[in-house]
Design a protein around this motif. Sequence first.
Motif, PDB file in Angstrom:
ATOM      1  N   PHE A 166     -11.227 -15.717  -4.589  1.00 61.73           N
ATOM      2  CA  PHE A 166     -11.355 -16.727  -6.016  1.00 61.73           C
ATOM      3  C   PHE A 166     -10.973 -15.754  -7.063  1.00 61.73           C
ATOM      4  N   PRO A 167      -9.823 -16.006  -7.846  1.00 59.92           N
ATOM      5  CA  PRO A 167      -9.273 -15.156  -8.978  1.00 59.92           C
ATOM      6  C   PRO A 167     -10.270 -15.054 -10.097  1.00 59.92           C
ATOM      7  N   GLU A 168     -11.357 -16.147 -10.250  1.00 59.68           N
ATOM      8  CA  GLU A 168     -12.240 -15.921 -11.355  1.00 59.68           C
ATOM      9  C   GLU A 168     -13.126 -14.869 -11.184  1.00 59.68           C
ATOM     10  N   ILE A 169     -13.404 -14.280  -9.907  1.00 63.50           N
ATOM     11  CA  ILE A 169     -14.333 -13.114  -9.786  1.00 63.50           C
ATOM     12  C   ILE A 169     -13.599 -11.894  -9.949  1.00 63.50           C
ATOM     13  N   ASP A 228     -25.573 -11.015 -11.714  1.00 65.07           N
ATOM     14  CA  ASP A 228     -25.992 -10.676 -13.225  1.00 65.07           C
ATOM     15  C   ASP A 228     -24.639  -9.887 -13.934  1.00 65.07           C
ATOM     16  N   LYS A 229     -23.589  -9.577 -13.330  1.00 63.14           N
ATOM     17  CA  LYS A 229     -22.489  -9.055 -13.717  1.00 63.14           C
ATOM     18  C   LYS A 229     -21.281 -10.233 -13.823  1.00 63.14           C
ATOM     19  N   ASP A 267     -21.797 -19.924 -13.594  1.00 61.14           N
ATOM     20  CA  ASP A 267     -20.885 -21.070 -13.020  1.00 61.14           C
ATOM     21  C   ASP A 267     -20.129 -20.472 -11.844  1.00 61.14           C
ATOM     22  N   LEU A 268     -19.925 -19.304 -11.730  1.00 55.59           N
ATOM     23  CA  LEU A 268     -19.287 -18.562 -10.721  1.00 55.59           C
ATOM     24  C   LEU A 268     -20.040 -18.310  -9.652  1.00 55.59           C
ATOM     25  N   PHE A 269     -21.182 -18.824  -9.393  1.00 57.06           N
ATOM     26  CA  PHE A 269     -22.258 -18.424  -8.511  1.00 57.06           C
ATOM     27  C   PHE A 269     -21.662 -18.595  -7.181  1.00 57.06           C
ATOM     28  N   TYR A 270     -21.232 -19.886  -6.829  1.00 56.49           N
ATOM     29  CA  TYR A 270     -20.587 -20.413  -5.344  1.00 56.49           C
ATOM     30  C   TYR A 270     -19.541 -19.569  -5.207  1.00 56.49           C
ATOM     31  N   LYS A 278     -23.069 -28.800 -15.067  1.00 54.13           N
ATOM     32  CA  LYS A 278     -21.537 -28.879 -15.276  1.00 54.13           C
ATOM     33  C   LYS A 278     -21.028 -28.251 -13.728  1.00 54.13           C
ATOM     34  N   ASP A 279     -21.943 -27.219 -13.322  1.00 56.77           N
ATOM     35  CA  ASP A 279     -21.610 -26.494 -12.482  1.00 56.77           C
ATOM     36  C   ASP A 279     -21.300 -27.536 -11.130  1.00 56.77           C
ATOM     37  N   TYR A 280     -22.203 -28.308 -10.678  1.00 57.33           N
ATOM     38  CA  TYR A 280     -21.991 -29.251  -9.494  1.00 57.33           C
ATOM     39  C   TYR A 280     -20.899 -30.149  -9.823  1.00 57.33           C
ATOM     40  N   HIS A 281     -20.776 -30.619 -10.713  1.00 62.11           N
ATOM     41  CA  HIS A 281     -19.873 -31.609 -11.063  1.00 62.11           C
ATOM     42  C   HIS A 281     -18.195 -31.016 -10.876  1.00 62.11           C
ATOM     43  N   ASP A 282     -18.307 -29.656 -11.386  1.00 60.17           N
ATOM     44  CA  ASP A 282     -17.053 -29.097 -11.397  1.00 60.17           C
ATOM     45  C   ASP A 282     -16.533 -28.836  -9.852  1.00 60.17           C
ATOM     46  N   GLN A 283     -17.451 -28.217  -9.354  1.00 60.85           N
ATOM     47  CA  GLN A 283     -17.553 -27.572  -7.873  1.00 60.85           C
ATOM     48  C   GLN A 283     -17.862 -28.202  -6.812  1.00 60.85           C
TER      49      GLN A 283
END
Length: 476
Positions: free
Chosen positions: A77-80, A88-89, A94-97, A197-202
Amino acid sequence: MGSTINSQHVEDKGHVVLFPFMSKGHTIPLLHLSRLFLARRLRVTIFTTPANRPFINQSLADTSASVISLPFPQSIFPEIPAGVESTDKLPSIDLFYPFALTTGHMQPDFERALRTLPRVSFMVSDAFLWWTLDSADKLGFPGFIFYGFGNYPMSVSKVVAENRLLHGPESDDELITVTRFPWIQITRKDFYEASTKDYHDQPSQSSEFRMKIKVANIRSFGMIVNSFYELEPVFTDYWNSECKPKVWCVGPLCQVAQDEPHDDHHDKPIWIEWLDEKLEKGSWVLYVAFGTQAELSAEQLQEIAKGLENSNINFLWVIRSKGTEETVGWDINGFEERVKGRGIVVKEWVDQRRILMHESVKGFVSHCGWNSVLESICAGVPILAWPMMAEQPLNARMVVEEIKVGLRVETCDGSVKGFVKSEGLEKMVKELMEGEKGEEVRKKVKEFADLANKAVKEGGSSWLTLQSLIDEWGTS
Ligand SMILES: O=c1ccn([C@@H]2O[C@H](COP(=O)(O)OP(=O)(O)O[C@H]3O[C@H](CO)[C@@H](O)[C@H](O)[C@H]3O)[C@@H](O)[C@H]2O)c(=O)[nH]1
């Protein structure tokens, strides 16, 4: 519950492997658990990643626990961002999953390392590292899972899911009776999935992760729970009589640190000195902190500042939110100047337990992360519950409605995760620290503090549960 466990004391009564999830709220209790295993003469090996290793090494410096770090995989996942190895970093929660799913790529390295170890009796790993159960299976030892929260949210969530209770109401704020526990009412907003938002987006990442966890649950030999029987007997009994896998309540794990001495000459942060001064003057202090994950907007931080300033209550506020000074309109220095003598703001990592145990601290504004709840209960400090995410709304219900050791902050729309205006905070802070309701919950929390202490002492419920776990699975 001794705190110094060095290698001379450790006999080989078995070998336990622990693998905490890379988030402080999940790691800290498993480090406490490792001390308990060492004290019962088990050999302990802890797995982690390079960036998380220093924290673990430092926490267990006085013990014989072995720490092995495995490289954190390059995320698909490029967002990480590269180098981020703990939640915590993350730039945003929202990037938890994506983060949690990335850990799955550690499995081959984990298994290679396991093959080099002395025979493993059993493993305790975080359920968020679902793939570790696969490895335990392959290598032929039992795997137990750890979630980091108590039996109340687990039981309520199970009943809600099985009975599809969230599907009925039209609005997210409508009260729904939890059929199996009819004295409990929840709303859709108490649940992460339905309202973020997290749930609906991912949805695909979230459901992939949940499915993997479900399978891990089924595969595991049991759940190690950071709780104690006397705190939630109804929910522990419900789980162990009607659900699987079996739960083993061995907490509160924060009590492991209760005997740790503090070298007050060499190790006294300024905020502890400040609390000492308040205590000398006979003044009470409110502690305000929201754990390691919560993200508060600049607007919300300003309302907190205003509410605390207007309340005239002494306070110690730990801020970790990004972007405080940088945010237009948020003049934290000016605020600190105005409340000087009455309130302090700390922007560093603190020893939260030490603060809560300080005799001057008489109230805690908390997001109700499970560790914070337990630490507050053990210290006999009542809570002003302000849940923000994950299972925190259910923890807040338990704190306020079930065990009655806290009050709830007033949100401006009355919903469980709504925005809190300064007036709502000011009013409830005063009630907690000076009001009649505050006095009632202060009395109640002290009763639970006493029960918590008894549970972990020799012969107590958690002490016995841990012993039976070791008797059953420990010896190699
Ligand atoms: O400066 C700090 C900040 C935190 N802590 C400690 O860090 C832990 C934080 O844990 P918790 O209070 O549970 O909050 P979170 O970090 O938000 O915990 C995550 O993990 C918990 C356990 O699964 C869940 O209950 C929460 O919902 C989830 O957000 C506690 O032991 C605190 O004492 C410190 O000691 N110093």
